[in-house]
Design a protein around this motif. Sequence first.
Motif, short mmCIF file in Angstrom:
data_model
loop_
_atom_site.label_atom_id
_atom_site.label_comp_id
_atom_site.label_asym_id
_atom_site.label_seq_id
_atom_site.Cartn_x
_atom_site.Cartn_y
_atom_site.Cartn_z
N GLU A 193 -5.85 -0.31 -7.61
CA GLU A 193 -7.04 0.35 -8.16
C GLU A 193 -7.80 1.11 -7.08
N LEU A 194 -7.96 0.51 -5.90
CA LEU A 194 -8.69 1.16 -4.80
C LEU A 194 -7.93 2.37 -4.28
N VAL A 195 -6.62 2.24 -4.09
CA VAL A 195 -5.81 3.35 -3.58
C VAL A 195 -5.80 4.50 -4.59
N THR A 196 -5.59 4.18 -5.84
CA THR A 196 -5.56 5.22 -6.87
C THR A 196 -6.91 5.91 -7.00
N GLY A 197 -7.99 5.15 -6.95
CA GLY A 197 -9.33 5.74 -7.02
C GLY A 197 -9.59 6.67 -5.85
N ALA A 198 -9.16 6.27 -4.66
CA ALA A 198 -9.34 7.13 -3.48
C ALA A 198 -8.53 8.42 -3.62
N VAL A 234 0.85 -1.20 0.00
CA VAL A 234 0.00 0.00 0.00
C VAL A 234 0.88 1.25 0.00
N ARG A 235 1.89 1.25 0.82
CA ARG A 235 2.82 2.39 0.91
C ARG A 235 3.47 2.66 -0.46
N ARG A 236 3.93 1.62 -1.13
CA ARG A 236 4.59 1.77 -2.43
C ARG A 236 3.66 2.46 -3.42
N VAL A 237 2.40 2.05 -3.46
CA VAL A 237 1.44 2.65 -4.40
C VAL A 237 1.11 4.08 -3.97
N ALA A 238 0.75 4.26 -2.71
CA ALA A 238 0.32 5.58 -2.24
C ALA A 238 1.43 6.62 -2.41
N MET A 239 2.64 6.27 -2.05
CA MET A 239 3.73 7.24 -2.10
C MET A 239 4.18 7.54 -3.53
N SER A 240 3.73 6.75 -4.49
CA SER A 240 4.03 7.04 -5.89
C SER A 240 3.07 8.07 -6.47
N LEU A 241 2.02 8.40 -5.73
CA LEU A 241 1.00 9.33 -6.20
C LEU A 241 1.35 10.76 -5.78
#
Length: 113
Positions: free
Chosen positions: A92-97, A7-14
């Motif tokens: 998909e859920l993290v990016t959508g949020a 989750v951290r890897r995805v979120a911090m890439s945004l």
Amino acid sequence: MVTAEDVRRVAMSLPRTSEHLIRDRVKFRVGQIVYVALSQDETVMGFGFPKEQREALVASEPHKFAMPSTSDMRFHWVHVRMDAIDRDEMEELVTGAWMMCVPKKVIREHLER
């Protein structure tokens, strides 16, 4: 199973995302808006989701998704069991949020990369 590090890897890439530890819970936010939060034991992920669609989401896969606590019903929020999703669905859920919290211009720029 999806991990907190996934989750951290995805979120911090945004763009515009920052990570915070609040009451022993990891939260990711844009400005002051939290769009993803992990439970203390990191088995449940709360994420931003449109209020008008969350009942349908939870009803479609109740083994995976759950409504937020009563005190969080006023927010655009849903919970998901992290052991019930794969990395693609989590992304998909993290990016959508995240997309619910940033200007459309930021979304466009991110998607163009």
